[in-house]
Design a protein around this motif. Structure first.
Motif, PDB file in Angstrom:
ATOM      1  N   TYR A   1      22.990  -0.241  41.278  1.00 46.11           N
ATOM      2  CA  TYR A   1      22.605   0.580  40.018  1.00 46.11           C
ATOM      3  C   TYR A   1      20.767   0.349  39.906  1.00 46.11           C
ATOM      4  N   ASP A   2      21.520   1.150  39.127  1.00 49.08           N
ATOM      5  CA  ASP A   2      20.146   2.252  38.689  1.00 49.08           C
ATOM      6  C   ASP A   2      19.652   1.612  36.810  1.00 49.08           C
ATOM      7  N   THR A   3      18.233   1.244  36.999  1.00 50.38           N
ATOM      8  CA  THR A   3      17.835   0.599  35.449  1.00 50.38           C
ATOM      9  C   THR A   3      16.539   1.441  35.163  1.00 50.38           C
ATOM     10  N   GLU A   4      16.247   1.732  34.363  1.00 50.56           N
ATOM     11  CA  GLU A   4      15.184   2.354  33.839  1.00 50.56           C
ATOM     12  C   GLU A   4      13.863   1.220  32.896  1.00 50.56           C
ATOM     13  N   GLU A   5      15.051  -0.122  32.797  1.00 51.90           N
ATOM     14  CA  GLU A   5      14.234  -1.098  32.179  1.00 51.90           C
ATOM     15  C   GLU A   5      14.218  -2.819  32.932  1.00 51.90           C
ATOM     16  N   LEU A   6      12.461  -2.679  32.637  1.00 51.51           N
ATOM     17  CA  LEU A   6      12.509  -3.988  34.016  1.00 51.51           C
ATOM     18  C   LEU A   6      11.571  -4.618  33.038  1.00 51.51           C
ATOM     19  N   PRO A   7      11.538  -5.485  31.720  1.00 49.37           N
ATOM     20  CA  PRO A   7      11.083  -5.933  31.615  1.00 49.37           C
ATOM     21  C   PRO A   7      10.211  -7.655  31.827  1.00 49.37           C
ATOM     22  N   ALA A   8       9.367  -8.073  31.789  1.00 50.28           N
ATOM     23  CA  ALA A   8       9.493  -9.380  31.966  1.00 50.28           C
ATOM     24  C   ALA A   8       9.290 -10.402  30.874  1.00 50.28           C
ATOM     25  N   TYR A   9       9.139 -11.988  30.391  1.00 49.13           N
ATOM     26  CA  TYR A   9       9.693 -12.793  29.901  1.00 49.13           C
ATOM     27  C   TYR A   9       9.251 -13.641  30.532  1.00 49.13           C
ATOM     28  N   ARG A  10       8.754 -14.630  29.047  1.00 46.36           N
ATOM     29  CA  ARG A  10       8.465 -15.946  28.863  1.00 46.36           C
ATOM     30  C   ARG A  10      10.112 -16.987  28.688  1.00 46.36           C
ATOM     31  N   VAL A  11      10.244 -17.732  29.544  1.00 46.83           N
ATOM     32  CA  VAL A  11      11.393 -18.799  29.441  1.00 46.83           C
ATOM     33  C   VAL A  11      11.403 -19.767  29.521  1.00 46.83           C
ATOM     34  N   THR A  12      11.991 -21.425  28.062  1.00 45.47           N
ATOM     35  CA  THR A  12      11.909 -22.050  29.171  1.00 45.47           C
ATOM     36  C   THR A  12      12.687 -22.846  29.000  1.00 45.47           C
ATOM     37  N   SER A  13      13.437 -23.717  30.170  1.00 51.12           N
ATOM     38  CA  SER A  13      14.307 -24.134  30.440  1.00 51.12           C
ATOM     39  C   SER A  13      15.081 -24.974  29.283  1.00 51.12           C
ATOM     40  N   ILE A  14      16.377 -25.180  29.205  1.00 49.67           N
ATOM     41  CA  ILE A  14      17.064 -26.456  28.290  1.00 49.67           C
ATOM     42  C   ILE A  14      17.070 -28.263  28.433  1.00 49.67           C
ATOM     43  N   THR A  15      16.958 -28.627  27.105  1.00 47.72           N
ATOM     44  CA  THR A  15      15.830 -29.707  26.862  1.00 47.72           C
ATOM     45  C   THR A  15      17.738 -30.263  26.019  1.00 47.72           C
ATOM     46  N   LYS A  16      17.236 -31.525  26.310  1.00 49.42           N
ATOM     47  CA  LYS A  16      18.517 -32.378  25.166  1.00 49.42           C
ATOM     48  C   LYS A  16      18.443 -31.797  23.456  1.00 49.42           C
ATOM     49  N   ASP A  17      17.122 -31.805  23.115  1.00 46.42           N
ATOM     50  CA  ASP A  17      17.135 -31.285  21.905  1.00 46.42           C
ATOM     51  C   ASP A  17      17.230 -29.574  21.619  1.00 46.42           C
ATOM     52  N   LYS A  18      17.866 -28.971  23.052  1.00 45.01           N
ATOM     53  CA  LYS A  18      17.697 -27.784  22.744  1.00 45.01           C
ATOM     54  C   LYS A  18      19.579 -27.614  23.035  1.00 45.01           C
ATOM     55  N   VAL A  19      20.327 -28.486  22.770  1.00 49.77           N
ATOM     56  CA  VAL A  19      21.418 -28.348  22.841  1.00 49.77           C
ATOM     57  C   VAL A  19      22.430 -27.850  21.498  1.00 49.77           C
ATOM     58  N   PHE A  20      21.661 -29.111  19.923  1.00 47.08           N
ATOM     59  CA  PHE A  20      21.763 -28.692  18.647  1.00 47.08           C
ATOM     60  C   PHE A  20      23.417 -29.411  19.086  1.00 47.08           C
ATOM     61  N   GLU A  21      23.825 -30.502  18.900  1.00 47.41           N
ATOM     62  CA  GLU A  21      24.953 -30.683  19.467  1.00 47.41           C
ATOM     63  C   GLU A  21      25.357 -30.715  17.742  1.00 47.41           C
ATOM     64  N   ALA A  22      24.783 -31.438  16.968  1.00 41.16           N
ATOM     65  CA  ALA A  22      25.803 -31.154  15.850  1.00 41.16           C
ATOM     66  C   ALA A  22      25.700 -30.353  14.648  1.00 41.16           C
ATOM     67  N   GLU A  23      24.628 -29.648  14.612  1.00 35.45           N
ATOM     68  CA  GLU A  23      24.816 -27.971  13.923  1.00 35.45           C
ATOM     69  C   GLU A  23      25.699 -27.458  14.966  1.00 35.45           C
ATOM     70  N   VAL A  24      26.174 -27.427  16.672  1.00 32.81           N
ATOM     71  CA  VAL A  24      27.109 -26.214  16.233  1.00 32.81           C
ATOM     72  C   VAL A  24      28.148 -27.216  15.909  1.00 32.81           C
ATOM     73  N   VAL A  25      28.966 -28.328  16.081  1.00 28.96           N
ATOM     74  CA  VAL A  25      30.076 -28.452  15.918  1.00 28.96           C
ATOM     75  C   VAL A  25      30.458 -28.622  14.402  1.00 28.96           C
ATOM     76  N   LYS A  26      29.151 -28.341  13.188  1.00 30.88           N
ATOM     77  CA  LYS A  26      29.520 -27.991  12.207  1.00 30.88           C
ATOM     78  C   LYS A  26      29.745 -26.282  11.866  1.00 30.88           C
ATOM     79  N   ASN A  27      29.208 -26.337  12.802  1.00 29.60           N
ATOM     80  CA  ASN A  27      29.910 -24.295  12.479  1.00 29.60           C
ATOM     81  C   ASN A  27      31.079 -23.865  12.957  1.00 29.60           C
ATOM     82  N   LEU A  28      31.556 -24.705  13.834  1.00 32.59           N
ATOM     83  CA  LEU A  28      32.118 -24.045  14.711  1.00 32.59           C
ATOM     84  C   LEU A  28      34.031 -24.818  13.872  1.00 32.59           C
ATOM     85  N   LEU A  29      33.530 -25.855  13.971  1.00 35.46           N
ATOM     86  CA  LEU A  29      34.726 -27.296  13.630  1.00 35.46           C
ATOM     87  C   LEU A  29      34.388 -28.013  11.850  1.00 35.46           C
TER      88      LEU A  29
END
Length: 484
Positions: free
Chosen positions: A115-143
């Motif tokens: 499959y062809d594409t014209e979009e081939l950008p590059a990104y800076r990404v960071t891996s998920i750490t425990k502080d990025k889980v946002f558990e309390a916030e997600v629980v409150k947002n959903l339930l």
């Protein structure tokens, strides 16, 4: 043997971390657009100025499709070469297609559709750490504030959400040292809440859309991954029909296996009655008609409710299907009285576009979303990276013949052939997708660029010897992963 269909989770194949010994060579990302020589602005493009990967690469204008960079619509590597006492046979044939007719023709002629594409950008990404889980916030947002922790055991026969149970089961078998696999025991239950040294999974329940829902939030330090599974305890309540406690997926116009016909005398034989959606009264592909809306709703849900950082591609739908609410047991689907509600649909998607060349399940940020005309009503999200920054709008890609030549050299220089179980190795498959190159300064930060992932098979097993991963912008080795 009766086998349960795991409705959502078995649609996902994750490649978040690689097992086995790895050989790493951290490299730059070539003509990715951060240097004066490779970066091209819109004004440059209008003036038809050229950019090059290196001095030996034919200059090509930034903005061309991937097939232009690689050297044409058909990519072939049919060659046998020797490395020491080992023989390597390359048998790769790909063709870029634009239509379903071209895809069928491609398969008939022995090519793998790309499959062809014209979009081939590059990104800076960071891996998920425990502080990025946002558990309390997600629980409150959903339930909301009334969400309750689920302690004790959960299981399908306890009336718990089948999809959430599947997610808990997956973490239980992966990380609990005392796990004993017993798929035959239908009474099996699992801990709803567990905290390990470098992992956890926590289960909650509460109201969402005035329906009883369950939520599992999990994290693995080893995989740098967070997993969120959020589904109703009884999916039938979404339609107002509590007896329709099972959901299954099917695509309009296709014959799909949905019902196990009868008890089987020979448990090795699986006989399925095939049912088309027309039999259920569906005459149009509603998920296809609502694809753009569904993708936008999924993207908004991930960002606002689950607090995920996606790339500029947002949510990319890999495939979709109609959502069918039906009666059933753990091993059977009964379509009598089945309901297709609104444009209820299921999408298997990437949260941030990652695979490019061929449809691949070996990505990192993956998930499944179910939704109706009420919006998102269920989600399974597997998140490994946060997209922090777009480094370049367009990277330069090395032509395919130069990639093949680079692979030969990298295998000769870096591959440990003593791990092979055969003196003949085979290159029968390759994926072109985004891959993280770690930063020398920050172990949690990566450059996310297109890469070639070559499968090296010994002919003696499904996994073969391992993978060789090359940077698609310069042909440099990123990593060798050995299967064990």
């Amino acid at each position: 043997m009766k086998k349960r269909i795991a409705i959502v989770l078995t649609c996902l194949a994750l490649c978040c971390t690689a097992c086995g010994k790895e050989t790493e060579q951290v490299t730059g990302y070539g003509g990715q657009g951060t240097t004066a020589e490779s970066k091209t602005t819109s004004a440059d493009t209008e003036n038809s100025e050229k950019t090059t990967v290196d001095a030996t690469t034919e200059a090509m204008r930034v903005g061309h499709k991937l097939s232009d960079w690689l050297g044409g619509k058909e990519l072939n590597w049919q060659e046998t070469f020797s490395i020491g006492s080992y023989s390597v046979e390359a048998n790769l044939s790909y063709r870029f297609v634009d239509t379903e007719e071209e895809r069928e023709e491609c398969l008939e002629k022995g090519f793998i559709p790309a499959y062809d594409t014209e979009e081939l950008p590059a990104y800076r990404v960071t891996s998920i750490t425990k502080d990025k889980v946002f558990e309390a916030e997600v629980v409150k947002n959903l339930l909301g504030a009334d969400a309750k922790e689920v302690q004790g055991q959960i299981g399908r026969l306890n009336g718990d959400s089948g999809m959430v149970v599947d997610a808990v089961t997956d973490f239980y078998y992966r990380y609990n040292e005392n796990a004993v696999v017993n798929h035959e025991d239908k009474q099996v239950t699992f801990p709803a809440w567990e905290d390990g040294e470098d992992y956890f999974w926590h289960t909650y329940e509460g109201k969402y859309m005035d329906i009883d829902y369950q939520l599992m939030i999990a994290y693995s330090e080893e995989a740098h991954q967070k997993v969120i599974s959020f589904f109703p305890k009884n999916p039938g309540l979404l339609t107002g029909e509590p007896d329709l406690s099972e959901i299954t997926m099917a695509q309009q116009g296709m014959i799909v296996p949905m019902i196990l016909e009868a008890e089987l005398e020979n448990e090795d034989d699986e006989v399925w009655r095939k049912v088309s959606l027309e039999e259920l009264g569906l005459t149009e592909n509603r998920t296809k008609a609502n694809e753009e809306t569904m993708q936008k709703e999924a993207e908004t849900f991930l960002r606002d409710q689950l607090l995920c950082k996606l790339n500029y591609g947002g949510v990319s739908m890999k495939d979709s299907a109609e959502l069918v609410f039906c009666k059933g047991t753990d091993t059977m689907k009964d379509l009598e009285g089945a309901v297709l509600d609104g444009y209820a649909g299921y999408i298997n998607c990437e949260f941030g576009k990652q695979d490019v060349f061929v449809e691949s399940d070996f990505n990192s940020n993956l998930g499944s979303v179910i939704m109706t005309d009420k919006g998102v009503v269920g989600i399974a999200a597997y998140i490994v990276y946060d997209f922090e920054e777009r480094l370049s709008d367009q990277v330069a890609i090395l032509p395919f013949d130069k990639v093949c030549a680079a692979l030969e050299q990298e295998l000769a220089d870096n591959m440990d052939f003593t791990k092979a179980t055969s003196s003949t190795l085979y290159l029968n498959g390759v994926r072109f997708e985004y891959y993280p190159i770690p930063s020398p300064e920050n172990s949690r930060e990566y450059t996310f660029v297109p890469a070639w992932i070559f499968e090296i098979d010994t002919g003696n097993g499904y996994y073969g010897l391992g993978q060789a991963i090359l940077n698609a912008t310069d042909g440099n080795l990123i990593k060798i992963i050995y299967y064990e």
